[in-house]
Motif scaffolding. Structure first.
Motif, PDB file in Angstrom:
ATOM      1  N   PRO A 167     -26.223   7.495-127.195  1.00 44.39           N
ATOM      2  CA  PRO A 167     -26.054   6.447-128.202  1.00 44.39           C
ATOM      3  C   PRO A 167     -26.423   5.086-127.601  1.00 44.39           C
ATOM      4  O   PRO A 167     -25.857   4.688-126.593  1.00 44.39           O
ATOM      5  N   PRO A 168     -27.380   4.379-128.205  1.00 48.07           N
ATOM      6  CA  PRO A 168     -27.735   3.061-127.686  1.00 48.07           C
ATOM      7  C   PRO A 168     -26.536   2.108-127.731  1.00 48.07           C
ATOM      8  O   PRO A 168     -25.684   2.211-128.626  1.00 48.07           O
ATOM      9  N   ALA A 169     -26.496   1.201-126.759  1.00 50.62           N
ATOM     10  CA  ALA A 169     -25.339   0.307-126.611  1.00 50.62           C
ATOM     11  C   ALA A 169     -25.016  -0.437-127.906  1.00 50.62           C
ATOM     12  O   ALA A 169     -23.856  -0.527-128.312  1.00 50.62           O
ATOM     13  N   ALA A 170     -26.048  -0.945-128.564  1.00 51.37           N
ATOM     14  CA  ALA A 170     -25.799  -1.753-129.761  1.00 51.37           C
ATOM     15  C   ALA A 170     -25.091  -0.931-130.834  1.00 51.37           C
ATOM     16  O   ALA A 170     -24.180  -1.417-131.506  1.00 51.37           O
ATOM     17  N   ILE A 171     -25.504   0.309-130.969  1.00 49.92           N
ATOM     18  CA  ILE A 171     -24.883   1.183-131.985  1.00 49.92           C
ATOM     19  C   ILE A 171     -23.431   1.474-131.617  1.00 49.92           C
ATOM     20  O   ILE A 171     -22.525   1.403-132.447  1.00 49.92           O
ATOM     21  N   LEU A 172     -23.222   1.790-130.351  1.00 49.33           N
ATOM     22  CA  LEU A 172     -21.871   2.093-129.881  1.00 49.33           C
ATOM     23  C   LEU A 172     -20.924   0.928-130.154  1.00 49.33           C
ATOM     24  O   LEU A 172     -19.814   1.111-130.653  1.00 49.33           O
ATOM     25  N   ILE A 173     -21.378  -0.259-129.810  1.00 54.11           N
ATOM     26  CA  ILE A 173     -20.513  -1.430-129.949  1.00 54.11           C
ATOM     27  C   ILE A 173     -20.207  -1.687-131.420  1.00 54.11           C
ATOM     28  O   ILE A 173     -19.052  -1.906-131.795  1.00 54.11           O
ATOM     29  N   ARG A 174     -21.238  -1.602-132.253  1.00 57.79           N
ATOM     30  CA  ARG A 174     -21.003  -1.813-133.691  1.00 57.79           C
ATOM     31  C   ARG A 174     -20.052  -0.768-134.253  1.00 57.79           C
ATOM     32  O   ARG A 174     -19.114  -1.077-134.976  1.00 57.79           O
ATOM     33  N   ALA A 175     -20.275   0.504-133.884  1.00 58.85           N
ATOM     34  CA  ALA A 175     -19.445   1.589-134.431  1.00 58.85           C
ATOM     35  C   ALA A 175     -17.992   1.436-133.973  1.00 58.85           C
ATOM     36  O   ALA A 175     -17.062   1.617-134.762  1.00 58.85           O
ATOM     37  N   GLU A 176     -17.810   1.079-132.718  1.00 59.06           N
ATOM     38  CA  GLU A 176     -16.438   0.972-132.218  1.00 59.06           C
ATOM     39  C   GLU A 176     -15.733  -0.243-132.815  1.00 59.06           C
ATOM     40  O   GLU A 176     -14.520  -0.202-133.049  1.00 59.06           O
ATOM     41  N   ASN A 177     -16.495  -1.296-133.071  1.00 59.60           N
ATOM     42  CA  ASN A 177     -15.888  -2.459-133.733  1.00 59.60           C
ATOM     43  C   ASN A 177     -15.376  -2.112-135.125  1.00 59.60           C
ATOM     44  O   ASN A 177     -14.432  -2.716-135.610  1.00 59.60           O
TER      45      ASN A 177
ATOM     46  N   ARG B 285     -10.153   5.171-116.821  1.00 59.75           N
ATOM     47  CA  ARG B 285      -9.332   4.011-117.190  1.00 59.75           C
ATOM     48  C   ARG B 285      -9.878   2.710-116.628  1.00 59.75           C
ATOM     49  O   ARG B 285      -9.758   1.659-117.236  1.00 59.75           O
ATOM     50  N   GLU B 286     -10.495   2.796-115.444  1.00 58.80           N
ATOM     51  CA  GLU B 286     -10.957   1.544-114.828  1.00 58.80           C
ATOM     52  C   GLU B 286     -12.092   0.902-115.625  1.00 58.80           C
ATOM     53  O   GLU B 286     -12.380  -0.273-115.464  1.00 58.80           O
ATOM     54  N   TRP B 287     -12.728   1.700-116.500  1.00 57.71           N
ATOM     55  CA  TRP B 287     -13.808   1.146-117.320  1.00 57.71           C
ATOM     56  C   TRP B 287     -13.251   0.258-118.435  1.00 57.71           C
ATOM     57  O   TRP B 287     -14.011  -0.482-119.066  1.00 57.71           O
ATOM     58  N   ASP B 288     -11.973   0.388-118.718  1.00 57.45           N
ATOM     59  CA  ASP B 288     -11.375  -0.442-119.772  1.00 57.45           C
ATOM     60  C   ASP B 288     -11.594  -1.926-119.490  1.00 57.45           C
ATOM     61  O   ASP B 288     -11.650  -2.741-120.404  1.00 57.45           O
ATOM     62  N   ARG B 289     -11.687  -2.260-118.221  1.00 57.81           N
ATOM     63  CA  ARG B 289     -11.824  -3.672-117.828  1.00 57.81           C
ATOM     64  C   ARG B 289     -13.225  -4.211-118.079  1.00 57.81           C
ATOM     65  O   ARG B 289     -13.442  -5.412-118.043  1.00 57.81           O
ATOM     66  N   PHE B 290     -14.201  -3.303-118.259  1.00 57.90           N
ATOM     67  CA  PHE B 290     -15.592  -3.734-118.389  1.00 57.90           C
ATOM     68  C   PHE B 290     -15.808  -4.486-119.702  1.00 57.90           C
ATOM     69  O   PHE B 290     -15.117  -4.235-120.690  1.00 57.90           O
ATOM     70  N   PRO B 291     -16.809  -5.385-119.739  1.00 54.18           N
ATOM     71  CA  PRO B 291     -17.181  -5.979-121.029  1.00 54.18           C
ATOM     72  C   PRO B 291     -17.800  -4.909-121.931  1.00 54.18           C
ATOM     73  O   PRO B 291     -18.154  -3.822-121.455  1.00 54.18           O
ATOM     74  N   ALA B 292     -17.949  -5.228-123.198  1.00 55.77           N
ATOM     75  CA  ALA B 292     -18.408  -4.236-124.184  1.00 55.77           C
ATOM     76  C   ALA B 292     -19.725  -3.577-123.775  1.00 55.77           C
ATOM     77  O   ALA B 292     -19.873  -2.354-123.886  1.00 55.77           O
ATOM     78  N   THR B 293     -20.658  -4.351-123.274  1.00 57.62           N
ATOM     79  CA  THR B 293     -21.947  -3.756-122.913  1.00 57.62           C
ATOM     80  C   THR B 293     -21.796  -2.831-121.711  1.00 57.62           C
ATOM     81  O   THR B 293     -22.442  -1.783-121.636  1.00 57.62           O
ATOM     82  N   GLY B 294     -20.938  -3.215-120.780  1.00 57.24           N
ATOM     83  CA  GLY B 294     -20.686  -2.364-119.607  1.00 57.24           C
ATOM     84  C   GLY B 294     -20.045  -1.054-120.028  1.00 57.24           C
ATOM     85  O   GLY B 294     -20.417   0.025-119.556  1.00 57.24           O
TER      86      GLY B 294
END
Lengths: 569, 569
Positions: free
Chosen positions: B313-323, B348-357
């Protein structure tokens, strides 16, 4: 279609040991174990298990050897659930509550090559080893120290320890190879565990399970209880009880945090729940009872899922526990099937019931878990009993969860593995109209005290050894604290001198010297004659009625109970 | 220990069919299926499946026969996932998007004894059957009517239907025996399903799976996605795609509610989510894209768990869908392993990443599920590639999920089942430092359009049939709507008359007559000469670059797409 058959790629043996490699990859930085002030990550746990497995190989442990463990729920105990089978050995979890004579017999029977011993069980182990006949090879001993114990809790090393044959757990871990290629089973039917159960007869039986069974039950136990990824699991259930109902392996599958503890009293449990955010725990009804008696008012901050088993949770306990925030699931099983295989799967329509109705439903043992092929309740000729909630029959099982058999006991194995393809549990139940089974009566001879199974025949055997006893019959007496306690009815020999007639206290003392504490009858009733059938068999149902009418000796628990209060399974 | 071996009680074949009996007991009064205005309970679904299985037996279907199904996600389609194998037959789910020639070839290749056909696929099926050679026995046809269709949606029965050889689905259900003892497999290695995949070569291959594989993958798919009991599952993924990634059986294991639908456009999906409280759905990234484009602002009332796969899933789609409230999990698999077997287990450590990360992490295919024995990325000599995120290798698998093999295609089977015991997927990936794999390149020849796999070789084969075409090479052209579309580069024969020189539209039309719509090249580029290596092979990587530079023909979807937009798996 016939030319298509299994192949190498899809025939790799199923084993729960593969869960640990994956946990190190996925949950490497997450906490695997917390114990007092100590904690480990999954990366560390994986590494330590490989190191210990490697050291076991270096000590000469090879595929098929039995390695025993005598420990409460410490980090080492958790690690050993993986590291022992990763060395190719068969893991034999033993109860540290056994008397040293029984322990000695089991170590000899299992031909253990090595025994891991928690520091607080060292005397017990050494006493057991001291009973080994001269020509019987004695297992090497690995001592598990515990740095979190206070100095006055640590016993000094006894004099009879054989330094030449003794190793230190942490040293073995330290010098092991973290890149050790763990020993995979040749087939998924290879044995992985050995567990002794007193079961329903007097001689201990060694239940042998294979990799396939533990794999399937591990997955099944997660699905049936809806365990999500990364739960926080409190080890109130002793791992030596039926391999902790498979949850040591299951926690690696979902990357859970294992809260290890020696203390299972109510304040300790509440303290661990609050400080670590426990989400899941297994507990016998007696522990639930203790928890709900200790804390009658204060609700848990967040719900804790409790899986209970061993005996039906009484309605009053269920209601109290659920009011406090425990979400109780009820299951049924036994060592022969690795813990719980039948559970009281909740039906949505029961939500409408009043609290007592809900509790009555939840007290039923229920239906097979999804990974179990078939469970039925059958009459003497193998036919399914009527689904009427009245007709009793024996619970029978088919599925990957069923043991390979009893070690060196072909007769006992054949007795429960019937020719019709079913495993006969020895437990008696009725089947309700809706297909849920309910145990109406344990097999007559079993007494469950504080979650521990015992065989009345075994206790009777000790009573019969008393020089003054003519006949003995032991039944369960209900107990508000222990659930049940053994209650002995004895008649004395006719031709005794007055000086030789024992008191009930003297008989108790005699038993105490021969039996573990929990098996010692709490009540001795001396009768002129035991009630008998026309064919000379003792009418145990009459004695059970008498014992029941005596009522409880103990008061309901308001004090922390001892660590013995764990489910029978 | 050697005398202890498997026995009858623990050797019962693992099969997901046992889930249905249990669902009827536990969830009997709960809703199993909702479809338009129709719904069923688990009690009814169980009974209907037994009845149909019984009727199949009455029609002469016996163990090992192949029974085909051509249907979208209707209640009948769901029932057939159980009732066909419960009759002992092998379930062959077929795509209703196939052209009739291919369909005919597959029915002949599989030697189908019977074919279930949804009313809207009837013409397709009859056309396919009309191509059967005279001496080849034609399968009986069972027509599945749909009372929820509007009158103008129902085609009139065509004239070429052979009434003698045709049955009605509901009549077969009605006259079946609800107490039918369903046919259990003799061993867990007995085949249960056959699925055709175009895969990476031009001839369709029939993937055969056994009961054991589907059982293990069903449980694994529930645990890995943390599916709780009684979810509400929306069938956006076609069940004919790799047996719905095992979730038809999985839903019976957890007593879920199956929301069936023919319509997978965005308004329909949103409507079903809201009206039935959908908790889980599977969807290709292109569906996620559609959903997040259709509804840019309004949040879901409660989160919906989406399992996506087939491509990253491309990042942009993932971010939009999760929003919007979709909780997206990403997995990788293929028909040969029954859907998803590698998934991007969240750390769990990925929770700290920004949305694109976060999105970059989630786009990786990940790690094996717990039920899979081993997954690796290996170089040409079978050695593991460096865990550097750069070195590419082929994904290989060991585990119960791996197919038995390809039907009547020993060569293809041997090609992917290597002598070193691994199944070779044909997919190319890198392994990251943390042990998560990421697919960098699909196997060169595969184009994925709207979630459908196609083989460029197959399309090229059609192009080569055109009288004017000299050479043809088909590659993927990126597409904002379809993901990819086939893009054909052709050179024409030298000696053509001017009248015989085709236009690109004429070549397209030629292909359309020979190929399903999704496989017809959307772009035809006529070149004087195709770029070639010194040994005469077409340099496809050069053409891929050209196609990539063309950019997308389609705009991103804002309109409901057709029902074709389903994951490739």
């Amino acid at each position: 279609m016939n030319q298509i058959t299994r192949n190498q790629a899809n025939s790799t043996p199923l084993t729960p040991l593969t869960f640990l490699d994956r946990a190190a990859t996925v949950y490497g930085n997450s906490i695997s174990i917390i114990y007092n002030s100590t904690s480990f990550t999954w990366f560390q746990t994986h590494k330590r298990c490989l190191q210990l497995a490697s050291s076991l190989s270096s000590l000469g442990i090879v595929k098929g050897d039995v390695v025993s463990v005598l420990s409460p729920n410490t980090p080492a105990m958790y690690e050993l659930q993986f590291s022992v089978p990763m060395s190719g050995a068969i893991l034999n979890n033993l109860s540290f509550r056994l008397d040293y004579k029984t322990l000695s017999a089991l170590l000899i029977h299992s031909e253990s090559k090595l025994i891991f011993v928690d520091i607080l069980s060292l005397s017990l182990a050494l006493n057991a080893l001291s009973l080994f006949p001269k020509n019987t090879p004695s297992p090497k001993l690995v001592l598990i120290m515990d740095e979190t114990l206070l100095p006055d809790q640590i016993p000094s090393l006894p004099k009879n320890i054989n330094i030449m044959n003794t190793y230190d757990y942490e040293s073995l871990v330290a010098k092991g190879d973290p890149n050790f290629k763990w020993i995979r089973p040749d087939t998924e039917w290879d044995p992985i565990t050995l567990n002794y159960t007193s079961g329903t007869t007097s001689s201990p039986k060694g239940v042998v399970h294979c990799h396939r069974a533990t794999f399937i039950v591990s997955l099944d136990s997660l699905i049936d209880w809806s365990v999500p990824v990364q739960p926080v699991f409190l080890w109130t259930l002793q791992m030596f009880h039926s391999n902790g109902w498979s949850y040591p392996w299951g926690m690696a599958a979902v990357g859970g945090t294992n809260i290890c503890t020696r203390r299972t009293d109510a304040p300790s449990i509440y303290n661990l729940i609050e400080s670590h955010g426990v989400t899941h725990m297994c507990a016998a009804p007696v522990v639930l009872n203790m928890l709900s008696n200790f804390n009658k008012n204060e609700q848990l901050k967040k719900p804790v899922h409790v899986l209970t088993g061993g005996s039906s949770p009484p309605a009053a306990i269920l209601i109290r526990a659920e009011n406090l925030g425990f979400e109780v699931s009820h299951g049924y099983g036994m060592t022969e099937v690795i813990g719980v295989i039948v559970s009281c799967a909740w039906k949505r329509e029961w939500d409408r019931f009043p609290a007592t109705g809900k509790a009555r439903m939840k007290a039923r043992q229920g239906v097979r878990r999804v990974g179990v092929t078939e469970v039925d309740v059958v009459g003497p000729t193998g036919e399914s009993v009527k689904h009427d909630g009245i007709t009793a029959g024996e619970i029978v099982v088919k599925g990957a969860c069923v043991m390979l058999g009893y070690l060196k006991d072909e007769n006992a194995t054949l007795q429960c593995m019937k020719k019709n393809g079913w495993f006969y549990t020895g437990d008696v139940a009725v089947m309700h109209e809706d297909g849920y089974l309910e145990i109406k009566d344990r097999l007559k001879d079993v007494i469950i005290s504080g979650g521990e199974n015992m065989s009345s025949v075994e206790v009777e055997g000790v009573l019969y050894m008393h020089p003054a006893v003519k006949e003995a019959a032991v039944v369960a007496r209900p107990d508000d604290f222990w659930g049940e306690t053994p209650c002995a009815f004895v008649s004395l020999k006719d031709e005794l001198n007055e000086n030789d007639i024992p008191t009930d206290m003297e008989i108790k003392k005699f038993c105490r010297e021969e039996l573990p504490h929990f098996m010692t009858p709490k009540t001795i009733v001396i009768m002129k004659e035991l009630p008998k059938t026309s064919t000379g068999k003792v009418k145990k149902h009459v004695l059970r009625k008498v014992a029941k009418e005596m009522g409880s000796t103990s008061l309901p628990p308001s004090q922390p109970p001892s660590h013995r209060l764990i489910s029978r399974i």
